[in-house]
Design a protein around this motif. Structure first.
Motif, PDB file in Angstrom:
ATOM      1  N   GLY A   1       0.788  -1.235   0.000  1.00 29.77           N
ATOM      2  CA  GLY A   1       0.000   0.000   0.000  1.00 29.77           C
ATOM      3  C   GLY A   1       0.818   1.282   0.000  1.00 29.77           C
ATOM      4  N   ARG A   2       2.119   1.175  -0.221  1.00 25.42           N
ATOM      5  CA  ARG A   2       2.972   2.369  -0.183  1.00 25.42           C
ATOM      6  C   ARG A   2       3.838   2.447  -1.429  1.00 25.42           C
ATOM      7  NH1 ARG A   2       5.170   1.521   5.877  1.00 25.42           N
ATOM      8  NH2 ARG A   2       7.077   2.148   4.872  1.00 25.42           N
ATOM      9  N   GLU A   3       4.110   3.658  -1.872  1.00 26.00           N
ATOM     10  CA  GLU A   3       4.972   3.889  -3.038  1.00 26.00           C
ATOM     11  C   GLU A   3       6.444   3.916  -2.648  1.00 26.00           C
ATOM     12  OE1 GLU A   3       4.219   4.487  -6.393  1.00 26.00           O
ATOM     13  OE2 GLU A   3       2.208   3.784  -5.873  1.00 26.00           O
ATOM     14  N   ARG A   4       6.730   4.509  -1.488  1.00 22.61           N
ATOM     15  CA  ARG A   4       8.104   4.640  -1.010  1.00 22.61           C
ATOM     16  C   ARG A   4       8.160   4.115   0.417  1.00 22.61           C
ATOM     17  NH1 ARG A   4      11.167   7.260  -4.401  1.00 22.61           N
ATOM     18  NH2 ARG A   4      12.811   7.876  -2.989  1.00 22.61           N
ATOM     19  N   VAL A   5       9.314   3.543   0.754  1.00 22.52           N
ATOM     20  CA  VAL A   5       9.487   2.958   2.081  1.00 22.52           C
ATOM     21  C   VAL A   5      10.861   3.347   2.606  1.00 22.52           C
ATOM     22  CG1 VAL A   5       9.652   0.780   3.343  1.00 22.52           C
ATOM     23  CG2 VAL A   5       7.992   1.011   1.531  1.00 22.52           C
ATOM     24  N   ALA A   6      10.899   3.697   3.878  1.00 22.07           N
ATOM     25  CA  ALA A   6      12.179   4.011   4.520  1.00 22.07           C
ATOM     26  C   ALA A   6      12.981   2.720   4.692  1.00 22.07           C
ATOM     27  CB  ALA A   6      11.944   4.660   5.873  1.00 22.07           C
ATOM     28  N   MET A   7      14.282   2.824   4.537  1.00 25.03           N
ATOM     29  CA  MET A   7      15.155   1.657   4.652  1.00 25.03           C
ATOM     30  C   MET A   7      14.977   0.964   5.996  1.00 25.03           C
ATOM     31  SD  MET A   7      17.187  -0.033   2.898  1.00 25.03           S
ATOM     32  CE  MET A   7      17.132  -1.607   3.675  1.00 25.03           C
ATOM     33  N   ARG A   8      14.783   1.727   7.047  1.00 26.33           N
ATOM     34  CA  ARG A   8      14.613   1.113   8.376  1.00 26.33           C
ATOM     35  C   ARG A   8      13.360   0.247   8.435  1.00 26.33           C
ATOM     36  NH1 ARG A   8      13.783   6.457   8.970  1.00 26.33           N
ATOM     37  NH2 ARG A   8      11.665   7.109   9.436  1.00 26.33           N
ATOM     38  N   ASP A   9      12.312   0.623   7.676  1.00 30.47           N
ATOM     39  CA  ASP A   9      11.086  -0.180   7.634  1.00 30.47           C
ATOM     40  C   ASP A   9      11.316  -1.496   6.882  1.00 30.47           C
ATOM     41  OD1 ASP A   9       9.734   1.801   9.033  1.00 30.47           O
ATOM     42  OD2 ASP A   9       8.921   2.735   7.220  1.00 30.47           O
ATOM     43  N   VAL A  10      12.103  -1.423   5.815  1.00 35.80           N
ATOM     44  CA  VAL A  10      12.430  -2.642   5.061  1.00 35.80           C
ATOM     45  C   VAL A  10      13.243  -3.570   5.952  1.00 35.80           C
ATOM     46  CG1 VAL A  10      13.692  -3.568   3.069  1.00 35.80           C
ATOM     47  CG2 VAL A  10      12.369  -1.456   2.837  1.00 35.80           C
ATOM     48  N   TYR A  11      14.226  -3.021   6.660  1.00 36.54           N
ATOM     49  CA  TYR A  11      15.065  -3.831   7.537  1.00 36.54           C
ATOM     50  C   TYR A  11      14.221  -4.450   8.658  1.00 36.54           C
ATOM     51  CZ  TYR A  11      18.979  -5.427  10.302  1.00 36.54           C
ATOM     52  OH  TYR A  11      19.863  -6.225  10.989  1.00 36.54           O
ATOM     53  N   ALA A  12      13.330  -3.664   9.236  1.00 33.83           N
ATOM     54  CA  ALA A  12      12.468  -4.181  10.304  1.00 33.83           C
ATOM     55  C   ALA A  12      11.597  -5.318   9.795  1.00 33.83           C
ATOM     56  CB  ALA A  12      11.612  -3.056  10.880  1.00 33.83           C
ATOM     57  N   GLN A  13      11.048  -5.167   8.606  1.00 34.54           N
ATOM     58  CA  GLN A  13      10.194  -6.212   8.039  1.00 34.54           C
ATOM     59  C   GLN A  13      11.014  -7.461   7.734  1.00 34.54           C
ATOM     60  OE1 GLN A  13       6.838  -5.840   7.873  1.00 34.54           O
ATOM     61  NE2 GLN A  13       6.824  -7.998   7.396  1.00 34.54           N
ATOM     62  N   ALA A  14      12.201  -7.280   7.181  1.00 28.88           N
ATOM     63  CA  ALA A  14      13.060  -8.421   6.870  1.00 28.88           C
ATOM     64  C   ALA A  14      13.488  -9.135   8.156  1.00 28.88           C
ATOM     65  CB  ALA A  14      14.277  -7.963   6.077  1.00 28.88           C
ATOM     66  N   SER A  15      13.705  -8.394   9.225  1.00 27.91           N
ATOM     67  CA  SER A  15      14.120  -8.986  10.502  1.00 27.91           C
ATOM     68  C   SER A  15      13.033  -9.892  11.084  1.00 27.91           C
ATOM     69  CB  SER A  15      14.443  -7.890  11.515  1.00 27.91           C
ATOM     70  OG  SER A  15      15.529  -7.126  11.073  1.00 27.91           O
ATOM     71  N   ARG A  16      11.792  -9.635  10.731  1.00 30.35           N
ATOM     72  CA  ARG A  16      10.676 -10.468  11.221  1.00 30.35           C
ATOM     73  C   ARG A  16      10.663 -11.854  10.561  1.00 30.35           C
ATOM     74  NH1 ARG A  16       7.792  -5.354  10.475  1.00 30.35           N
ATOM     75  NH2 ARG A  16       7.667  -4.399  12.515  1.00 30.35           N
ATOM     76  N   HIS A  17      11.342 -11.962   9.445  1.00 31.43           N
ATOM     77  CA  HIS A  17      11.412 -13.248   8.741  1.00 31.43           C
ATOM     78  C   HIS A  17      12.579 -14.044   9.329  1.00 31.43           C
ATOM     79  CE1 HIS A  17       8.554 -12.675   5.309  1.00 31.43           C
ATOM     80  NE2 HIS A  17       8.624 -11.459   5.805  1.00 31.43           N
ATOM     81  N   VAL A  18      12.247 -14.963  10.217  1.00 31.71           N
ATOM     82  CA  VAL A  18      13.276 -15.670  10.975  1.00 31.71           C
ATOM     83  C   VAL A  18      14.170 -16.543  10.101  1.00 31.71           C
ATOM     84  CG1 VAL A  18      12.001 -15.647  13.133  1.00 31.71           C
ATOM     85  CG2 VAL A  18      11.668 -17.541  11.542  1.00 31.71           C
ATOM     86  N   SER A  19      13.708 -16.893   8.911  1.00 32.22           N
ATOM     87  CA  SER A  19      14.538 -17.752   8.065  1.00 32.22           C
ATOM     88  C   SER A  19      15.548 -16.977   7.226  1.00 32.22           C
ATOM     89  CB  SER A  19      13.660 -18.622   7.167  1.00 32.22           C
ATOM     90  OG  SER A  19      12.780 -17.827   6.422  1.00 32.22           O
ATOM     91  N   LEU A  20      15.525 -15.647   7.291  1.00 35.50           N
ATOM     92  CA  LEU A  20      16.527 -14.860   6.575  1.00 35.50           C
ATOM     93  C   LEU A  20      17.820 -14.860   7.390  1.00 35.50           C
ATOM     94  CD1 LEU A  20      14.644 -11.735   5.180  1.00 35.50           C
ATOM     95  CD2 LEU A  20      15.667 -13.601   3.897  1.00 35.50           C
TER      96      LEU A  20
END
Length: 125
Positions: free
Chosen positions: A20-39
């Motif tokens: 739902g967003r056009e632009r995302v802050a890098m910290r938000d991408v990192y936070a979302q990726a951190s939630r994926h325990v298999s990464l």
């Protein structure tokens, strides 16, 4: 987890961050990726190499691919697919052909027209 499965997981995290967003802050991408325990932590390290700031999906993908390439991991890890950026009608191949053929652009993006008032006097509005 295979290397390509890791990228699939990262793609999923990116999709979730952009929901739902056009632009995302890098910290938000990192936070979302951190939630994926298999990464793996190493892949999160790739994200740490990106400058802070807001990215659109294409910019983020290109930046991540640049980190992968700089590390020399493009053959083992692979690269993310760069999404095609939406372009104005005037910049599409069809429009370029129309300009080259000296055709009007209206046929590419037609706008509804209304007849002039005195064009058909029998029609009431």
């Amino acid at each position: 987890m295979t290397e390509h499965a890791v990228l699939d997981e990262l793609r999923q995290a990116i999709d979730e961050a952009f929901q739902g967003r056009e632009r995302v802050a890098m910290r938000d991408v990192y936070a979302q990726a951190s939630r994926h325990v298999s990464l793996p932590a190493d892949l999160l390290g790739h994200l740490n190499e990106l400058p802070e700031g807001a990215y659109d999906r294409q910019e983020l993908t290109e930046a991540i691919n640049a980190v992968i390439t700089r590390r020399g991991e493009q053959d083992t890890l692979g690269l993310l697919e760069v999404p095609e950026q939406i372009r104005p009608v005037e910049e599409t191949p069809e429009a370029e052909r129309a300009v080259r053929d000296d055709a009007p652009l209206e046929y590419l993006n037609p706008t509804p027209t209304r007849p002039d008032d005195d064009e058909d006097p029998d029609v009431t509005r």
